[in-house]
Design an enzyme around this catalytic site. Structure first.
Site, PDB file in Angstrom:
ATOM      1  N   SER A 141       0.904  -0.893  -0.102  1.00 23.85           N
ATOM      2  CA  SER A 141       0.178   0.276  -0.033  1.00 23.85           C
ATOM      3  C   SER A 141       0.616   1.465  -0.025  1.00 23.85           C
ATOM      4  CB  SER A 141      -0.914   0.250   1.174  1.00 23.85           C
ATOM      5  OG  SER A 141      -1.671  -1.238   1.075  1.00 23.85           O
ATOM      6  N   TYR A 152      -4.329   5.360   5.123  1.00 25.86           N
ATOM      7  CA  TYR A 152      -3.271   4.637   4.886  1.00 25.86           C
ATOM      8  C   TYR A 152      -2.028   4.094   3.704  1.00 25.86           C
ATOM      9  CZ  TYR A 152      -0.871  -0.308   5.897  1.00 25.86           C
ATOM     10  OH  TYR A 152       0.389  -1.304   5.675  1.00 25.86           O
ATOM     11  N   LYS A 156       1.800   5.177   4.401  1.00 23.64           N
ATOM     12  CA  LYS A 156       2.493   4.303   3.742  1.00 23.64           C
ATOM     13  C   LYS A 156       4.161   4.863   2.304  1.00 23.64           C
ATOM     14  CE  LYS A 156       2.671   0.567   6.619  1.00 23.64           C
ATOM     15  NZ  LYS A 156       3.417   0.760   7.875  1.00 23.64           N
TER      16      LYS A 156
HETATM   17  N1  LIG Z   1      -0.290  -7.249   7.722  1.00 20.63           N
HETATM   18  C1  LIG Z   1      -0.706  -7.015   6.634  1.00 20.63           C
HETATM   19  O1  LIG Z   1      -1.373  -7.476   5.841  1.00 20.63           O
HETATM   20  C2  LIG Z   1       0.400  -5.816   6.758  1.00 20.63           C
HETATM   21  C3  LIG Z   1       0.726  -5.958   5.436  1.00 20.63           C
HETATM   22  C4  LIG Z   1       1.818  -4.427   5.126  1.00 20.63           C
HETATM   23  C5  LIG Z   1       2.209  -3.726   6.287  1.00 20.63           C
HETATM   24  N2  LIG Z   1       2.098  -4.094   7.148  1.00 20.63           N
HETATM   25  C6  LIG Z   1       2.364  -3.129   8.217  1.00 20.63           C
HETATM   26  O2  LIG Z   1       3.218  -3.869   8.994  1.00 20.63           O
HETATM   27  C7  LIG Z   1       3.146  -3.696  10.561  1.00 20.63           C
HETATM   28  C8  LIG Z   1       2.797  -4.447  11.672  1.00 20.63           C
HETATM   29  O3  LIG Z   1       1.618  -4.704  10.964  1.00 20.63           O
HETATM   30  P1  LIG Z   1       0.206  -6.260  11.508  1.00 20.63           P
HETATM   31  O4  LIG Z   1      -0.516  -6.608  10.080  1.00 20.63           O
HETATM   32  O5  LIG Z   1       1.917  -6.910  12.182  1.00 20.63           O
HETATM   33  O6  LIG Z   1      -0.228  -5.580  12.299  1.00 20.63           O
HETATM   34  P2  LIG Z   1      -0.756  -5.359  13.693  1.00 20.63           P
HETATM   35  O7  LIG Z   1      -2.252  -4.952  14.380  1.00 20.63           O
HETATM   36  O8  LIG Z   1      -1.402  -7.054  14.621  1.00 20.63           O
HETATM   37  O9  LIG Z   1       0.237  -4.865  14.666  1.00 20.63           O
HETATM   38  C9  LIG Z   1       0.808  -3.605  14.744  1.00 20.63           C
HETATM   39  C10 LIG Z   1       1.297  -3.584  16.235  1.00 20.63           C
HETATM   40  O10 LIG Z   1       1.439  -2.464  16.078  1.00 20.63           O
HETATM   41  C11 LIG Z   1       1.413  -1.727  17.745  1.00 20.63           C
HETATM   42  N3  LIG Z   1       1.050  -0.069  17.582  1.00 20.63           N
HETATM   43  C12 LIG Z   1      -0.152   0.462  16.691  1.00 20.63           C
HETATM   44  N4  LIG Z   1      -0.168   1.703  17.184  1.00 20.63           N
HETATM   45  C13 LIG Z   1       0.526   2.278  17.766  1.00 20.63           C
HETATM   46  C14 LIG Z   1       1.352   2.833  18.570  1.00 20.63           C
HETATM   47  N5  LIG Z   1       0.828   4.164  17.838  1.00 20.63           N
HETATM   48  N6  LIG Z   1       2.116   3.126  19.238  1.00 20.63           N
HETATM   49  C15 LIG Z   1       3.060   1.865  19.753  1.00 20.63           C
HETATM   50  N7  LIG Z   1       2.522   0.723  19.289  1.00 20.63           N
HETATM   51  C16 LIG Z   1       1.394   0.628  18.293  1.00 20.63           C
HETATM   52  C17 LIG Z   1      -0.098  -2.740  18.098  1.00 20.63           C
HETATM   53  O11 LIG Z   1      -0.603  -2.582  19.067  1.00 20.63           O
HETATM   54  C18 LIG Z   1       0.237  -3.847  17.586  1.00 20.63           C
HETATM   55  O12 LIG Z   1       0.675  -5.066  18.652  1.00 20.63           O
HETATM   56  C19 LIG Z   1       2.309  -2.461  10.565  1.00 20.63           C
HETATM   57  O13 LIG Z   1       3.425  -1.308   9.659  1.00 20.63           O
HETATM   58  C20 LIG Z   1       1.597  -1.983   8.940  1.00 20.63           C
HETATM   59  O14 LIG Z   1       0.939  -1.178   9.201  1.00 20.63           O
HETATM   60  C21 LIG Z   1       1.013  -5.282   7.366  1.00 20.63           C
END
Ligand SMILES: NC(=O)c1ccc[n+]([C@@H]2O[C@H](COP(=O)([O-])OP(=O)(O)OC[C@H]3O[C@@H](n4cnc5c(N)ncnc54)[C@H](O)[C@@H]3O)[C@@H](O)[C@H]2O)c1
Length: 260
Positions: A141, A152, A156
């Protein structure tokens, strides 16, 4: 492998998903790991089973500038240095653009973009001393637009280009700055989406590998970028997307022709 023996690493958002998998991967490979996240009990779950002396639980909000200063200071006070920063904490809110409130926009920017800025700024003076590296969590994204994820996408996309800009400025000082750009990865953030069979079918169709990634599969790529194995990689946003990025976006002609 013990690629991170003696290294000091911060992983933000380490209470679940990709961040938890990444923190555990670094612990498995010998690092001292500082785990940040908003929910302390989740951080305890992440490091359960590992030597407690090799980790530091540091709850807090990455969008809070003063908190980020404490996170970096406390890391260096406890472990004496910083080798790797993984900016993983992130949030996403789905919905059509006309329903994107100022509150959602600002919260997304504060967490996904400003948090990365604060952490990079505070960490880089320490990383220049250790010739360390940063791995940011961009996203598929962050490389193109989605339907229903405009805030988002904006955040990103900025992380993608911020990664490139810092790589230019710090490469000559021996610090590498890269990002990973995952597509759908099965975590808490995607659990509701993945309950819909239509979503699973659509991703099966679009991702050549035919399924979502696991958090550990993304963690492995983050660890690679942070390691000496990637010593000449700087400024990349590495897709971890099962081949999604190989497509130019045109429909699957083979599938259409087979359907007649
Ligand atoms: N899951 C996907 O499909 C995907 C794809 C591309 C990118 N990402 C990116 O990967 C990263 C991790 O995502 P995920 O899928 O593991 O999600 P997730 O929700 O399981 O994990 C994200 C973590 O970040 C923590 N968090 C959120 N806001 C916060 C803040 N202000 N301060 C401290 N901690 C905070 C949450 O509590 C959570 O534990 C993110 O940056 C997300 O954008 C995820």
């Amino acid at each position: 492998m013990n690629r991170f023996e003696g290294k000091v690493i911060i992983v933000t958002g380490a209470g679940s998903g990709i961040g938890a998998g990444t923190a555990r991967r670094f612990l498995q490979e010998g690092a001292f790991v500082v785990v940040n996240g908003r929910r302390e009990h989740k951080l305890h779950e992440t490091i359960a089973g590992f030597d407690a002396a090799k980790s530091l639980i540091h709850p807090g909000d990455v969008s809070d500038e003063a908190y980020i200063k404490r996170l970096i200071d406390d890391t260096v006070t406890r472990f004496g240095k910083l080798d790797v920063l993984v900016n993983n904490a992130g949030i996403a809110t789905f919905g059509p653009f006309e329903q994107t409130t100022t509150e959602v926009w600002r919260k997304t920017m504060a967490t996904d973009l400003e948090g990365v800025f604060f952490a990079c700024r505070e960490a880089l003076p320490h990383l220049t001393k250790t010739k360390g590296s940063i791995v940011n969590l961009s996203s598929a994204s962050g490389l193109g637009g989605d339907w229903g994820l405009s805030a988002y996408n904006a955040a990103k996309g900025a992380v993608t280009n911020f990664t490139r800009a810092l790589a230019l400025e710090y490469g000559s000082r021996g610090v590498r700055i890269n990002a990973v750009a995952p597509s759908l990865t099965s975590t808490d953030a995607t659990a509701d989406l993945e309950k819909l069979e239509s979503v699973i079918a659509a991703f099966r169709d679009r991702l050549p590998i035919g399924r979502a990634a696991t958090p550990d599969e993304v963690a492995g790529v983050i660890a690679f970028l942070a390691s000496e194995d990637a010593i000449f990689i700087n400024g990349v946003n590495l897709p971890v997307d099962g081949g999604l990025h190989a497509s130019n976006g045109q429909p699957n002609f083979l599938k259409l022709l087979a359907q007649g």
